[in-house]
Write a protein that holds these residues in place. Structure first.
Motif, PDB file in Angstrom:
ATOM      1  N   LYS A  43       0.677  -1.055   0.010  1.00 36.76           N
ATOM      2  CA  LYS A  43      -0.065   0.044  -0.016  1.00 36.76           C
ATOM      3  C   LYS A  43       0.929   1.431  -0.149  1.00 36.76           C
ATOM      4  N   ARG A  44       2.158   1.070  -0.422  1.00 41.18           N
ATOM      5  CA  ARG A  44       2.933   2.401  -0.260  1.00 41.18           C
ATOM      6  C   ARG A  44       2.750   3.153  -1.407  1.00 41.18           C
ATOM      7  N   ASP A  45       3.034   4.624  -1.186  1.00 37.29           N
ATOM      8  CA  ASP A  45       2.953   5.688  -2.045  1.00 37.29           C
ATOM      9  C   ASP A  45       3.766   5.351  -3.413  1.00 37.29           C
ATOM     10  N   PHE A  46       4.919   4.611  -3.036  1.00 41.17           N
ATOM     11  CA  PHE A  46       5.888   4.490  -4.281  1.00 41.17           C
ATOM     12  C   PHE A  46       6.234   2.892  -4.499  1.00 41.17           C
ATOM     13  N   ILE A  47       6.058   2.863  -5.723  1.00 39.62           N
ATOM     14  CA  ILE A  47       6.439   1.389  -6.369  1.00 39.62           C
ATOM     15  C   ILE A  47       7.747   0.904  -6.039  1.00 39.62           C
ATOM     16  N   ARG A  48       7.876  -0.301  -5.503  1.00 39.25           N
ATOM     17  CA  ARG A  48       9.136  -0.799  -5.252  1.00 39.25           C
ATOM     18  C   ARG A  48       9.728  -1.902  -6.130  1.00 39.25           C
ATOM     19  N   MET A  49      10.867  -1.684  -6.556  1.00 39.66           N
ATOM     20  CA  MET A  49      11.433  -2.730  -7.616  1.00 39.66           C
ATOM     21  C   MET A  49      12.285  -3.790  -6.891  1.00 39.66           C
ATOM     22  N   ARG A  50      12.148  -4.861  -6.804  1.00 38.41           N
ATOM     23  CA  ARG A  50      12.803  -6.067  -6.048  1.00 38.41           C
ATOM     24  C   ARG A  50      14.156  -6.104  -7.096  1.00 38.41           C
ATOM     25  N   ILE A  51      15.384  -5.877  -6.463  1.00 37.33           N
ATOM     26  CA  ILE A  51      16.647  -6.015  -6.981  1.00 37.33           C
ATOM     27  C   ILE A  51      17.570  -6.974  -6.509  1.00 37.33           C
ATOM     28  N   ALA A  87      29.968  -4.085   3.488  1.00 39.78           N
ATOM     29  CA  ALA A  87      29.169  -4.744   2.145  1.00 39.78           C
ATOM     30  C   ALA A  87      27.620  -5.207   2.466  1.00 39.78           C
ATOM     31  N   ALA A  88      26.609  -4.918   1.737  1.00 38.47           N
ATOM     32  CA  ALA A  88      25.380  -5.227   2.040  1.00 38.47           C
ATOM     33  C   ALA A  88      24.577  -5.687   0.820  1.00 38.47           C
ATOM     34  N   VAL A  89      23.353  -5.977   0.992  1.00 37.44           N
ATOM     35  CA  VAL A  89      22.526  -6.151  -0.244  1.00 37.44           C
ATOM     36  C   VAL A  89      21.272  -5.417  -0.367  1.00 37.44           C
ATOM     37  N   CYS A  90      21.040  -4.684  -1.373  1.00 36.51           N
ATOM     38  CA  CYS A  90      19.882  -4.044  -1.447  1.00 36.51           C
ATOM     39  C   CYS A  90      18.734  -4.803  -1.995  1.00 36.51           C
ATOM     40  N   LEU A  91      17.465  -5.072  -1.226  1.00 38.65           N
ATOM     41  CA  LEU A  91      16.637  -5.977  -1.361  1.00 38.65           C
ATOM     42  C   LEU A  91      15.546  -5.506  -2.452  1.00 38.65           C
ATOM     43  N   ASP A  92      15.089  -4.044  -2.164  1.00 39.81           N
ATOM     44  CA  ASP A  92      14.204  -3.457  -2.924  1.00 39.81           C
ATOM     45  C   ASP A  92      14.626  -2.010  -3.185  1.00 39.81           C
ATOM     46  N   LEU A  93      14.051  -1.359  -3.760  1.00 39.33           N
ATOM     47  CA  LEU A  93      14.458   0.117  -4.383  1.00 39.33           C
ATOM     48  C   LEU A  93      12.994   0.809  -4.971  1.00 39.33           C
ATOM     49  N   SER A  94      13.003   2.143  -4.375  1.00 42.87           N
ATOM     50  CA  SER A  94      12.046   2.965  -4.933  1.00 42.87           C
ATOM     51  C   SER A  94      12.552   4.186  -5.394  1.00 42.87           C
ATOM     52  N   SER A  95      11.828   5.059  -5.525  1.00 41.15           N
ATOM     53  CA  SER A  95      12.049   6.529  -5.904  1.00 41.15           C
ATOM     54  C   SER A  95      12.559   7.355  -4.598  1.00 41.15           C
ATOM     55  N   SER A  96      11.852   6.896  -3.557  1.00 42.42           N
ATOM     56  CA  SER A  96      12.134   7.619  -2.261  1.00 42.42           C
ATOM     57  C   SER A  96      12.797   6.699  -1.150  1.00 42.42           C
ATOM     58  N   MET A 147      14.844   2.426   0.155  1.00 41.10           N
ATOM     59  CA  MET A 147      15.104   1.203  -0.100  1.00 41.10           C
ATOM     60  C   MET A 147      15.076   0.214   1.053  1.00 41.10           C
ATOM     61  N   GLN A 148      15.030  -0.932   0.821  1.00 35.40           N
ATOM     62  CA  GLN A 148      15.483  -1.918   1.967  1.00 35.40           C
ATOM     63  C   GLN A 148      16.484  -2.709   1.762  1.00 35.40           C
ATOM     64  N   VAL A 149      17.358  -2.719   2.637  1.00 32.71           N
ATOM     65  CA  VAL A 149      18.677  -3.322   2.550  1.00 32.71           C
ATOM     66  C   VAL A 149      19.142  -4.315   3.790  1.00 32.71           C
ATOM     67  N   LYS A 150      19.858  -5.215   3.351  1.00 32.15           N
ATOM     68  CA  LYS A 150      20.111  -6.352   4.284  1.00 32.15           C
ATOM     69  C   LYS A 150      21.820  -6.437   4.588  1.00 32.15           C
ATOM     70  N   LEU A 175      15.466   2.464   4.470  1.00 33.69           N
ATOM     71  CA  LEU A 175      16.066   3.710   4.374  1.00 33.69           C
ATOM     72  C   LEU A 175      15.478   4.713   3.446  1.00 33.69           C
ATOM     73  N   ARG A 176      15.337   5.783   3.893  1.00 34.95           N
ATOM     74  CA  ARG A 176      14.738   6.960   3.282  1.00 34.95           C
ATOM     75  C   ARG A 176      15.938   7.739   2.491  1.00 34.95           C
ATOM     76  N   ILE A 177      15.865   8.039   1.204  1.00 38.34           N
ATOM     77  CA  ILE A 177      16.837   8.516   0.517  1.00 38.34           C
ATOM     78  C   ILE A 177      16.508  10.220   0.698  1.00 38.34           C
ATOM     79  N   LEU A 178      17.650  10.760   1.195  1.00 40.29           N
ATOM     80  CA  LEU A 178      17.660  12.409   1.658  1.00 40.29           C
ATOM     81  C   LEU A 178      18.042  13.157   0.385  1.00 40.29           C
TER      82      LEU A 178
END
Length: 99
Positions: free
Chosen positions: A11-19, A33-42, A44-47, A93-96
């Motif tokens: 239900k997010r305002d921004f579409i997330r891409m699984r990467i 070193a980490a892994v970006c699980l998904d990314l949106s315009s605002s 990302m989810q990181v592990k 993470l919220r991109i600033l």
């Protein structure tokens, strides 16, 4: 028709891409070193193997393998964190700012 079973993440305002791609995080001079699980315009989810605190600011580098595409270099803020059973930590993470 209303789907009440739809999860909050859908239900997010921004579409997330699984990467599922490697990223580099820099926090207080430490490179992680980490892994970006998904990314949106605002955001990302990181592990990553280490925890952070809500409010921590990180430099995020997601390099591109394609010569005509620039990578993503951003300043981001931790907005949530969750420990995983495998000892890793996922966090939002919220991109600033992007460079």
């Amino acid at each position: 028709m209303l789907d009440t079973a739809t999860s909050h993440s859908e239900k997010r305002d921004f579409i997330r891409m699984r990467i599922d791609t490697p990223v580099t995080l820099v926090h207080e001079g430490n490179v992680i070193a980490a892994v970006c699980l998904d990314l949106s315009s605002s955001g990302m989810q990181v592990k990553a193997p280490q925890p952070f605190q809500v409010g921590d600011r990180l430099e995020v580098r997601l390099e591109s393998d394609h010569p005509s595409l620039e990578g993503l270099h951003a300043t981001a803020e931790v907005v949530w964190i969750a420990a995983q059973a495998d000892g890793q930590h996922t966090f939002g993470l919220r991109i600033l700012a992007m460079r």
